[in-house]
Design a protein around this motif. Sequence first.
Motif, PDB file in Angstrom:
ATOM      1  N   TRP A  18     -84.525 -23.166 -76.418  1.00 16.73           N
ATOM      2  CA  TRP A  18     -84.922 -22.084 -77.317  1.00 16.73           C
ATOM      3  C   TRP A  18     -83.722 -21.178 -77.537  1.00 16.73           C
ATOM      4  CZ3 TRP A  18     -86.175 -22.485 -72.255  1.00 16.73           C
ATOM      5  CH2 TRP A  18     -85.885 -21.414 -71.399  1.00 16.73           C
ATOM      6  N   GLU A  19     -83.764 -20.372 -78.589  1.00 16.83           N
ATOM      7  CA  GLU A  19     -82.657 -19.493 -78.947  1.00 16.83           C
ATOM      8  C   GLU A  19     -83.167 -18.097 -79.248  1.00 16.83           C
ATOM      9  OE1 GLU A  19     -79.708 -22.769 -81.120  1.00 16.83           O
ATOM     10  OE2 GLU A  19     -80.823 -21.316 -82.331  1.00 16.83           O
ATOM     11  N   MET A  20     -82.228 -17.126 -79.152  1.00 16.64           N
ATOM     12  CA  MET A  20     -82.497 -15.747 -79.545  1.00 16.64           C
ATOM     13  C   MET A  20     -81.321 -15.265 -80.371  1.00 16.64           C
ATOM     14  SD  MET A  20     -84.158 -14.040 -76.129  1.00 16.64           S
ATOM     15  CE  MET A  20     -85.422 -14.903 -75.186  1.00 16.64           C
ATOM     16  N   THR A  21     -81.601 -14.650 -81.515  1.00 17.50           N
ATOM     17  CA  THR A  21     -80.545 -14.100 -82.373  1.00 17.50           C
ATOM     18  C   THR A  21     -80.492 -12.585 -82.207  1.00 17.50           C
ATOM     19  OG1 THR A  21     -82.102 -13.969 -84.223  1.00 17.50           O
ATOM     20  CG2 THR A  21     -80.751 -15.950 -84.058  1.00 17.50           C
ATOM     21  N   ILE A  22     -79.279 -12.047 -82.288  1.00 22.68           N
ATOM     22  CA  ILE A  22     -79.057 -10.606 -82.120  1.00 22.68           C
ATOM     23  C   ILE A  22     -79.220  -9.938 -83.484  1.00 22.68           C
ATOM     24  CG2 ILE A  22     -77.487  -8.835 -81.278  1.00 22.68           C
ATOM     25  CD1 ILE A  22     -78.398 -10.831 -79.163  1.00 22.68           C
TER      26      ILE A  22
ATOM     27  N   ILE B  11     -70.800 -11.236 -77.554  1.00 24.99           N
ATOM     28  CA  ILE B  11     -71.767 -11.303 -78.651  1.00 24.99           C
ATOM     29  C   ILE B  11     -71.580 -10.119 -79.575  1.00 24.99           C
ATOM     30  CG2 ILE B  11     -73.472 -12.564 -77.292  1.00 24.99           C
ATOM     31  CD1 ILE B  11     -74.938  -9.902 -76.910  1.00 24.99           C
ATOM     32  N   SER B  12     -72.092 -10.218 -80.744  1.00 28.17           N
ATOM     33  CA  SER B  12     -72.141  -9.143 -81.726  1.00 28.17           C
ATOM     34  C   SER B  12     -73.397  -9.341 -82.566  1.00 28.17           C
ATOM     35  CB  SER B  12     -70.875  -9.163 -82.596  1.00 28.17           C
ATOM     36  OG  SER B  12     -70.786 -10.397 -83.301  1.00 28.17           O
ATOM     37  N   LYS B  13     -73.596  -8.471 -83.528  1.00 27.70           N
ATOM     38  CA  LYS B  13     -74.757  -8.608 -84.408  1.00 27.70           C
ATOM     39  C   LYS B  13     -74.699  -9.943 -85.143  1.00 27.70           C
ATOM     40  CE  LYS B  13     -77.127  -6.447 -88.307  1.00 27.70           C
ATOM     41  NZ  LYS B  13     -77.131  -5.327 -89.282  1.00 27.70           N
ATOM     42  N   GLY B  14     -75.791 -10.686 -85.117  1.00 26.30           N
ATOM     43  CA  GLY B  14     -75.867 -11.984 -85.765  1.00 26.30           C
ATOM     44  C   GLY B  14     -75.583 -13.146 -84.843  1.00 26.30           C
ATOM     45  N   ALA B  15     -75.153 -12.879 -83.616  1.00 25.99           N
ATOM     46  CA  ALA B  15     -74.864 -13.954 -82.672  1.00 25.99           C
ATOM     47  C   ALA B  15     -76.156 -14.640 -82.230  1.00 25.99           C
ATOM     48  CB  ALA B  15     -74.105 -13.410 -81.473  1.00 25.99           C
TER      49      ALA B  15
ATOM     50  N   ASN C 114     -80.398  -0.187 -77.493  1.00 30.48           N
ATOM     51  CA  ASN C 114     -79.285  -0.528 -78.380  1.00 30.48           C
ATOM     52  C   ASN C 114     -79.345  -1.970 -78.882  1.00 30.48           C
ATOM     53  OD1 ASN C 114     -77.856   2.014 -78.200  1.00 30.48           O
ATOM     54  ND2 ASN C 114     -77.364   1.444 -76.083  1.00 30.48           N
ATOM     55  N   VAL C 115     -80.366  -2.722 -78.480  1.00 35.26           N
ATOM     56  CA  VAL C 115     -80.416  -4.139 -78.810  1.00 35.26           C
ATOM     57  C   VAL C 115     -81.786  -4.484 -79.409  1.00 35.26           C
ATOM     58  CG1 VAL C 115     -80.183  -6.497 -77.954  1.00 35.26           C
ATOM     59  CG2 VAL C 115     -78.830  -4.670 -76.927  1.00 35.26           C
ATOM     60  N   GLN C 116     -81.775  -5.374 -80.396  1.00 33.77           N
ATOM     61  CA  GLN C 116     -82.997  -5.976 -80.929  1.00 33.77           C
ATOM     62  C   GLN C 116     -82.742  -7.460 -81.127  1.00 33.77           C
ATOM     63  OE1 GLN C 116     -85.391  -4.122 -84.160  1.00 33.77           O
ATOM     64  NE2 GLN C 116     -85.067  -6.065 -85.267  1.00 33.77           N
ATOM     65  N   VAL C 117     -83.655  -8.306 -80.639  1.00 33.65           N
ATOM     66  CA  VAL C 117     -83.473  -9.753 -80.718  1.00 33.65           C
ATOM     67  C   VAL C 117     -84.719 -10.390 -81.326  1.00 33.65           C
ATOM     68  CG1 VAL C 117     -81.934  -9.777 -78.719  1.00 33.65           C
ATOM     69  CG2 VAL C 117     -84.374 -10.208 -78.405  1.00 33.65           C
ATOM     70  N   THR C 118     -84.532 -11.604 -81.895  1.00 31.97           N
ATOM     71  CA  THR C 118     -85.635 -12.399 -82.445  1.00 31.97           C
ATOM     72  C   THR C 118     -85.626 -13.769 -81.788  1.00 31.97           C
ATOM     73  OG1 THR C 118     -85.629 -11.263 -84.576  1.00 31.97           O
ATOM     74  CG2 THR C 118     -86.606 -13.463 -84.518  1.00 31.97           C
ATOM     75  N   LEU C 119     -86.809 -14.229 -81.402  1.00 30.79           N
ATOM     76  CA  LEU C 119     -86.976 -15.485 -80.678  1.00 30.79           C
ATOM     77  C   LEU C 119     -87.185 -16.637 -81.662  1.00 30.79           C
ATOM     78  CD1 LEU C 119     -87.502 -17.012 -77.959  1.00 30.79           C
ATOM     79  CD2 LEU C 119     -89.920 -16.369 -78.227  1.00 30.79           C
ATOM     80  N   HIS C 120     -86.559 -17.809 -81.360  1.00 25.75           N
ATOM     81  CA  HIS C 120     -86.732 -19.027 -82.149  1.00 25.75           C
ATOM     82  C   HIS C 120     -87.118 -20.152 -81.195  1.00 25.75           C
ATOM     83  CE1 HIS C 120     -84.783 -17.012 -85.567  1.00 25.75           C
ATOM     84  NE2 HIS C 120     -83.918 -16.539 -84.671  1.00 25.75           N
ATOM     85  N   THR C 121     -88.269 -20.786 -81.429  1.00 23.18           N
ATOM     86  CA  THR C 121     -88.771 -21.817 -80.523  1.00 23.18           C
ATOM     87  C   THR C 121     -89.049 -23.102 -81.294  1.00 23.18           C
ATOM     88  OG1 THR C 121     -91.087 -21.151 -80.818  1.00 23.18           O
ATOM     89  CG2 THR C 121     -89.845 -20.043 -79.072  1.00 23.18           C
ATOM     90  N   GLY C 122     -89.477 -24.128 -80.549  1.00 20.84           N
ATOM     91  CA  GLY C 122     -89.763 -25.418 -81.162  1.00 20.84           C
ATOM     92  C   GLY C 122     -88.514 -26.121 -81.647  1.00 20.84           C
TER      93      GLY C 122
END
Length: 728
Positions: A594-598, A654-658, A701-709
């Motif tokens: 799974w991945e998470m984007t910044i 990391i930075s925004k969009g990583a 200071n951080v917000q992330v979005t989860l990507h699964t499957g």
Amino acid sequence: MDEMEEELKCPVCGSFFREPIILPCSHNICQACARNILVQTPDAESPQSSRASGSGVSDYDYLDLDKMSLYSEADSGYGSYGGFVSAPTTPCQKSPNGVRVFPPTVPQPPPQHHLLPQPGSLPQIPRNSCITCPQCHRSLILDERGLRGFPKNRVLEGVVDRYQQSKAAALKCQLCEKSPKEASVMCEQCDVFYCDPCRLRCHPPRGPLAKHRLVPPAQGRISRRTSPRKISTCTEHELENLSMYCVQCKTPVCYQCLEEGKHGTHEVKALGAMWKLHKGQLSQALTGLSDRASEAKEFLVQLRNMVQHIQENGVEFEACLVAQCDALIDALNRRKAQLLSRVNKEHEHKLKVVRDQISHCTVKLRQTTGLMEYCLEVIKENDPSGFLQISDALIRRVHMTESQWGKGTLTPRMNSDFDLTLDSGPLLQTIHQLDFVQLKVPAAPMLQLEECCTQNNSATLSWKQPPLSTITVDGYILELDDGNGGPFREVYVGTETICTVDGLHFNSKYKARVKAFNASGVGQYSKTLIMQTSESTLSTGSSSLCTVAWFTFDPASAHPDIIFSNDNLTVSCNSYDDRVVMGNSAFSRGVHYWEMTIDRYDNHPDPAFGIARGDVLKDVMLGKDDKAWAMYVDNNRSWFMHNNSHTNRTDGGISKGATIGMLLDFSRRILIFLINDEQQGPVAFEGLEGVYYPAISLNRNVQVTLHTGLPIPDFYTPGDADPNGSVC
């Protein structure tokens, strides 16, 4: 066709329809009976003046029928006005169907035996006459046309004729008043069958009748069947043929009605097209009703079998009761009679309920079958206008009859089992308190398959007690195997009838079953249900398999400072301190990625990504305790951390969009991290086993979005695969 006979009888006289006319309410009545139930109304209540004023309002509109009704809906629709001279003063008669019939209110002309009654020679209807439908009790003031204003139901007349011909081998005279005699001739011009006395009396061989051709009855029957279809004429314009159909008024009309009458502004269609359309609608409606009738027949068979089972079970139960009571000898003899009486009452009650249901269902089925046969006969008619005059009413009746076979109608009202067992254990001093007690264990529950499902590595099961079961249930026991064909184990004990089991293995087939228990013991198991957790899928660029799981962040287990959005796929925090949030699915088997984007990265914080046990600390950075395995990273470098031990510093931040990827492989028991699709450092952790949740710690200071499957990266080859192809 016996069930159809009631459809062919007049509601007033109780005999087969003769010259039936169609009332505005779509019900039928004999023309002679219609004359007999006419009632004269006072001038003050007559709407004659409104008709004469040219308002153009038809007496046959349903709204006008309600306005001109002389009686309330609750009234029977028959009566006389007190003090009105023309009202009938003689006692009313009663028809075989229980409908009150008034004697004619106008003097009848002297009988003329030498001539047949001709159309249009009926006595004049008195002014302000009213007719009330004997079935729905709608009342209507007749206009100057009288009964001639009502269309004749030629379709019904043809069905009655065919039905009578199919029932009677010998044709009967149509003019005999009481017991019709066998017909000896038929007049082709009059279209009437005569016996010898009626022929001499009503059809003498002299005058204009001498030119009529008399043929044997059998030949007359054949000529009737082969005679061309009668051309329908308009009731308002008797010289015009019916050629169109008014969609708004739902009645056939002629061209003169369109040019001069109220139908001029209405939508009209070709008579033949509407005939075919309504025939199709009636046929389609009959299909549904036919299915209901078939179900009713099967249901009657079921009920009759229940009667037999109740009788057999009653005999068996009675014999057992007698044996137990006889074993108690003198002390039980007095009580035995009472218990037998109780069993017999229960027996009779069950039989009565089922027999009553059989009787009710039989009557309803007979009525349904009769309506079906009648409709089928109507469909055979080749008279479009006659058919369209009754098609709407028949379609409504068919739909109404079908709705009466609604849900619950074909369900037994009684169980055939006797859920009573005699307890013969009490001592003699308690013999007078002997009674039936429930000593039966519950029946096997029924799994509700439509509500059972799996999601990722969770399974939800639902069940219920069998219908008609009256045995008390104290609770249920749900059992599952280990997903690998192993022994069953209890996963739930309680009174609920739905349960969700979390933490199962991915890509596994679990067997589930449930049983009920009460004070008497544990009942039988339900049928075994096999449930598949999230399946495997082929990884791109590899011949190995990866378990694909779709999950979100879990608000229930997260720290209160965590903020959720995007259907729990995006998280942020309202605290400057690190807070932990986990996924809502746990992993224990297979290969997962799974991945998470910044989405937001301010002031160079160091969020931590990884896995954790269910009891990890939520108010410190992920990896600070021994319940989490994580990689924390800033804008320049990263570290692996477990139990507050920092290892393997690696350049690259990391930075925004990583994008941060996590690859958990239970076949090798390792955890690998990726940043922007490149592996970050060596294998982060080894020797992993047990149950783990995806997790992350972050601050405001951080917000992330989860990507699964997601499939596993191309560069990675999973470890040993099991023989079935799944990674274990």
